[in-house]
Scaffold this motif. Structure first.
Motif, PDB file in Angstrom:
ATOM      1  N   TRP A  81     -21.337 -37.023  12.791  1.00 34.59           N
ATOM      2  CA  TRP A  81     -22.312 -37.079  12.039  1.00 34.59           C
ATOM      3  C   TRP A  81     -23.738 -38.308  11.751  1.00 34.59           C
ATOM      4  CZ3 TRP A  81     -25.923 -33.117  12.632  1.00 34.59           C
ATOM      5  CH2 TRP A  81     -27.167 -33.296  11.279  1.00 34.59           C
ATOM      6  N   VAL A 106     -23.660 -28.388   9.031  1.00 34.29           N
ATOM      7  CA  VAL A 106     -22.679 -29.960   8.921  1.00 34.29           C
ATOM      8  C   VAL A 106     -21.418 -29.591   8.437  1.00 34.29           C
ATOM      9  CG1 VAL A 106     -22.928 -32.131   9.029  1.00 34.29           C
ATOM     10  CG2 VAL A 106     -25.360 -30.533  10.080  1.00 34.29           C
ATOM     11  N   ALA A 161     -21.659 -30.317  15.813  1.00 37.88           N
ATOM     12  CA  ALA A 161     -22.239 -31.049  15.130  1.00 37.88           C
ATOM     13  C   ALA A 161     -23.868 -31.311  15.562  1.00 37.88           C
ATOM     14  CB  ALA A 161     -22.155 -32.079  14.325  1.00 37.88           C
TER      15      ALA A 161
END
Length: 211
Positions: free
Chosen positions: A50, A109, A201
């Motif tokens: 991420w 996420v 993601a």
């Protein structure tokens, strides 16, 4: 051809493959049970998958959000084509009110990371157990193969007993070899999970940035 010349030879080759794989990665992984060429990384960090904005503390409560939890389970499943999973994420975002968009996507996420990182860790633990059992089985089968050869060399050995033990050893060795071959695929699973997690993601990040 004797058992030592056929089944035992194949068994030794298969066991050597397991041992070689473990030795080639042992120095880096410090884990003698790890049989894969891929480097062993037991857990991922959020930063590896991420690169969007920092997730708020509230994102950790994703499991209590029914919609997010269901979406995590659905899109994380490898049976769902990645393109379909990515579209499900976009559809989810399109259905959110503007003020809920970023908080809900942040939960998504975090949920994807928690869920898939745990799944990946479980697979890695399973691979180590699988390989350890294979090494133990290889040692047992080599011992049985030696016993069969010794039996064959006895002048008064019962031919029926020799045939029965030979058939059993051949069958068990075939199963062992099939499991060694399947290990190549199993070793890829952690990487597949990691790649899928990164792709999902990334899709969430693109949606978040585009809104």
């Amino acid at each position: 051809m004797t058992i030592r010349g056929s089944a035992l030879r194949n068994l030794t080759i298969a066991a050597t493959l397991l041992a070689t794989a473990g030795a080639s990665t042992g120095a880096a992984n410090q884990d003698p049970d790890w049989p894969c060429i891929q480097r062993k990384v037991p857990e991922l960090s959020l930063g590896q998958i991420w690169n969007g904005p920092e997730l708020p503390p509230e994102a950790r409560e994703w499991a209590g959000d029914k919609d997010v939890a269901e979406l995590v389970s659905e899109v994380a499943a490898r049976r769902v084509p990645i393109e379909e999973a990515q579209q499900e994420i976009r559809d989810f975002a399109d259905g959110l009110p503007t003020e809920q968009l970023k908080p809900q996507l942040a939960k998504l996420v975090q949920g994807l990371f928690d869920h898939m990182n745990a799944e990946r860790s479980q697979v890695i633990s399973g691979i180590a157990r699988y390989a350890r059992k294979q090494v133990e089985l290889a040692a047992r089968l080599r011992k049985e193969a030696s016993e069969v050869d010794a039996l064959r060399n006895k002048p008064d050995a019962d031919p029926n007993q020799i045939a029965a033990q030979t058939d059993r050893l051949t069958w068990e060795t075939r199963i062992f070899e099939e499991r060694v071959q399947s290990l190549t695929y199993v070793c890829e699973v952690p990487t597949l999970i990691e790649q899928r997690l990164y792709a999902l993601a990334k899709t969430v990040g693109e949606v978040m940035a585009g809104k």
